[in-house]
Design an enzyme around this catalytic site. Structure first.
Site, PDB file in Angstrom:
ATOM      1  N   HIS A 214      46.450  39.154  38.181  1.00 26.95           N
ATOM      2  CA  HIS A 214      47.673  40.309  38.938  1.00 26.95           C
ATOM      3  C   HIS A 214      48.809  40.087  39.461  1.00 26.95           C
ATOM      4  O   HIS A 214      49.294  40.712  39.420  1.00 26.95           O
ATOM      5  CB  HIS A 214      46.637  41.256  40.323  1.00 26.95           C
ATOM      6  CG  HIS A 214      47.296  40.983  41.453  1.00 26.95           C
ATOM      7  ND1 HIS A 214      45.983  40.356  41.827  1.00 26.95           N
ATOM      8  CD2 HIS A 214      48.047  41.208  42.635  1.00 26.95           C
ATOM      9  CE1 HIS A 214      46.065  40.592  42.671  1.00 26.95           C
ATOM     10  NE2 HIS A 214      46.867  40.517  43.179  1.00 26.95           N
ATOM     11  N   ASP A 242      39.864  38.753  38.237  1.00 29.13           N
ATOM     12  CA  ASP A 242      41.108  38.347  38.068  1.00 29.13           C
ATOM     13  C   ASP A 242      41.713  36.598  39.149  1.00 29.13           C
ATOM     14  O   ASP A 242      41.422  36.382  39.893  1.00 29.13           O
ATOM     15  CB  ASP A 242      41.667  39.098  39.437  1.00 29.13           C
ATOM     16  CG  ASP A 242      42.703  39.420  40.710  1.00 29.13           C
ATOM     17  OD1 ASP A 242      43.417  38.923  40.000  1.00 29.13           O
ATOM     18  OD2 ASP A 242      43.104  40.299  41.750  1.00 29.13           O
ATOM     19  N   GLY A 321      50.231  39.718  50.375  1.00 31.39           N
ATOM     20  CA  GLY A 321      51.333  38.613  49.821  1.00 31.39           C
ATOM     21  C   GLY A 321      50.124  37.688  49.950  1.00 31.39           C
ATOM     22  O   GLY A 321      50.349  36.357  49.285  1.00 31.39           O
ATOM     23  N   SER A 323      47.309  37.133  48.721  1.00 36.57           N
ATOM     24  CA  SER A 323      46.850  37.562  46.841  1.00 36.57           C
ATOM     25  C   SER A 323      47.162  36.226  46.392  1.00 36.57           C
ATOM     26  O   SER A 323      47.799  35.294  46.699  1.00 36.57           O
ATOM     27  CB  SER A 323      47.518  38.265  46.062  1.00 36.57           C
ATOM     28  OG  SER A 323      47.136  39.838  45.690  1.00 36.57           O
ATOM     29  N   SER A 338      41.403  38.195  46.152  1.00 36.60           N
ATOM     30  CA  SER A 338      41.929  39.721  44.931  1.00 36.60           C
ATOM     31  C   SER A 338      42.466  40.329  45.747  1.00 36.60           C
ATOM     32  O   SER A 338      43.655  40.766  45.281  1.00 36.60           O
ATOM     33  CB  SER A 338      40.634  39.741  44.353  1.00 36.60           C
ATOM     34  OG  SER A 338      40.873  40.997  43.637  1.00 36.60           O
TER      35      SER A 338
END
Length: 497
Positions: A214, A242, A321, A323, A338
């Site tokens: 993502h 993801d 942030g 991620s 994720s």
């Protein structure tokens, strides 16, 4: 429980990507290339690469011994490809005899390594005279000189003269100016499309790193923690999965590290999947290093109606942030961040995409340290190196046995070159360098007979003897182990597992 994901402009569901603001600190400090890369880049055949690696495994041990014995008379050392052994610079015939006795090839030189180092220090002290036309200078032990690399000969010679060195000591070569290189490290910040922040997952040997899908779509450009051009998303999948792979440019080097946000790094040795209930930690640019436990696997998560399958649920917190950042259990890579719920003030639940699925999807291999931890040593006939009857005593000869998961086959790699079981070290009996010497357990003493190197070719080499751990007579279960000249045979091939 509401699960949210933030990207640069749109609330999708919850994957901890945030709009770009400021970069974080630069990464800190240090896989050997595969044998196929050695063959490709050095122009070697498979047997040549295998033999060369086996010989090189012992070179550093010989160099260390001779450096200590020769002291200020040591003239430098380098691996001689034609000779297949270490070449050592010497100043007299007596030292040449000492080098031969240690297994090296002596080369008469005019200057000791200490004298060369002093000459280089003179150049270091004259750096203001180098100018932009001079790129590098270093000691070249093979030619017994200082090499100055410059854009043109005039610039290099002017620098050498300003330092008061003669052409016999310092020689000039023409070369291109080097460019800065940067490390790829798990947990560090990167920027997508110039306006979204995410965190690096794990470095991969194929060039680049894995992260959350993502964070960016295929083709999206990225900048590093320092806002220097970094790479492009080579692949991305979200929703459903993801995960993504960012292929980096030549300025970025994959490293087997994860940022622990305490001024250091955690080494990545592999990607063995941890069990439910195991402790686990994650690294990300917003909240740093956070830990929890694994609660469930194969979780389906709805990010505002967009489903992602096969995630792992944990009690570790995370925030926007984080991620794409790295999840690790011990020294084993687990996945990339994720999304989740909550925060690191009140606590939360966070999900990660398992890393092995990402590697499989893109045909990638993880960049690992190859060291540390405890594992089996598996070889001929898929059998294991074994301590007979789990009898861990000094002098116990090791054998080949069916792999059974007992402590008799658990070998610890503490990082000092030894391989240990039952508090004892794998050892070549009596420090012998002869073919047929027994491989045994012995009290750890730090001597060279207890140093082993598992090369990229799968040879388990004792550098002192430059010989391989070998299954005697290609036998089966119960066959004792010995050392023997490295031949590349299947009875000398080992892997950790």
């Amino acid at each position: 429980m509401r699960i949210t994901v933030l990207t640069s402009a749109v609330v999708l569901a919850f994957a901890f990507a945030v709009p770009a603001a400021s970069a974080v600190a630069e990464s800190g400090p240090s896989p050997t290339p595969g044998q196929d890369a050695l063959q490709r880049d050095l122009g070697l055949s498979e047997p040549q690469a295998r033999v060369r690696q086996a010989h090189e495994a012992g070179a550093s041990v010989v160099e260390r011994q001779l450096r200590s014995r020769l002291g200020d008379r040591f003239g430098g050392a380098w691996f001689g490809v034609a000779e297949g052994r270490l070449k050592v610079g010497v100043l007299n015939d007596q030292d040449a005899q000492l080098v031969r006795a240690a297994g090296g090839a002596p080369v008469q030189v005019a200057r000791s390594e200490k004298q060369l180092a002093e000459a280089k220090a003179t150049l270091d002290g004259s750096f203001k005279a180098a100018g932009k036309g001079v790129h590098t200078w270093h000691v070249d032990v093979a030619t017994n000189t200082i090499v100055v690399t410059a854009a043109d000969r005039e610039s290099g010679e002017r620098f050498v003269k300003a330092a008061g060195l003669d052409a016999a000591t310092a020689r000039v070569t023409i070369g291109q100016a080097p460019q800065p290189l940067y490390d790829i490290r798990g947990g560090d910040q990167y920027v997508i499309n110039g306006n979204t922040l995410c965190s690096i997952g794990f470095s991969v040997n194929n060039g680049g790193f894995v992260t959350a899908g993502h964070c960016g779509g295929t083709g999206s450009p990225t900048l590093g923690y320092n806002n220097v051009s970094q790479g492009t998303f080579a692949g991305s999948s979200f929703p459903g999965n993801d995960y993504a792979w960012v292929r980096t440019n030549g300025n970025w080097t994959p490293r087997p590290w994860v940022n622990n946000y305490s001024g250091g790094n955690v080494n990545v040795a592999g990607s063995q999947e941890a069990v439910v209930g195991a402790s686990i930690c994650r690294s990300g640019r917003t909240t740093g290093w956070r830990c929890g436990v694994i609660q469930a696997k194969n979780v389906t998560v709805s990010y505002s109606g967009q489903l992602v399958h096969g995630l792992t649920q944990t009690t570790a917190c995370a925030e926007p942030g984080d991620s794409g950042g790295a999840w690790i259990s011990g020294n084993q890579a687990q996945g990339v961040t994720s999304g989740g719920s909550g925060n690191c003030s009140s606590g939360g639940t966070t999900f990660y995409q398992p890393v092995n699925e990402i590697l499989g999807a893109y045909g990638l291999t993880l960049t690992t340290s190859g060291g540390g931890g405890t594992s089996r040593l598996i070889g001929w006939q898929n059998k294991c190196i074994d301590v007979p009857n789990s009898n861990g005593v000094d002098g116990q000869r090791l054998q080949l046995w069916d792999c059974n998961g007992t402590n008799a086959q658990n070998w610890t790699f503490p990082g000092d070159g030894t391989i240990r079981a039952f508090g004892l070290c794998m050892d070549v009996a009596w420090g012998s360098t002869a073919n047929g010497a027994a491989i045994q357990l012995a009290t750890c003493s730090g001597n060279p007979a207890q140093q082993f190197v598992l090369t990229g070719a799968g040879d388990l080499v004792n550098p002192q003897s430059n010989k391989c751990v070998d299954v005697t007579g290609w036998g089966g279960t119960g066959t004792p182990l010995q050392q023997w000249d490295c031949s590349g045979g299947a009875n000398q091939k080992w892997r950790r597992g």
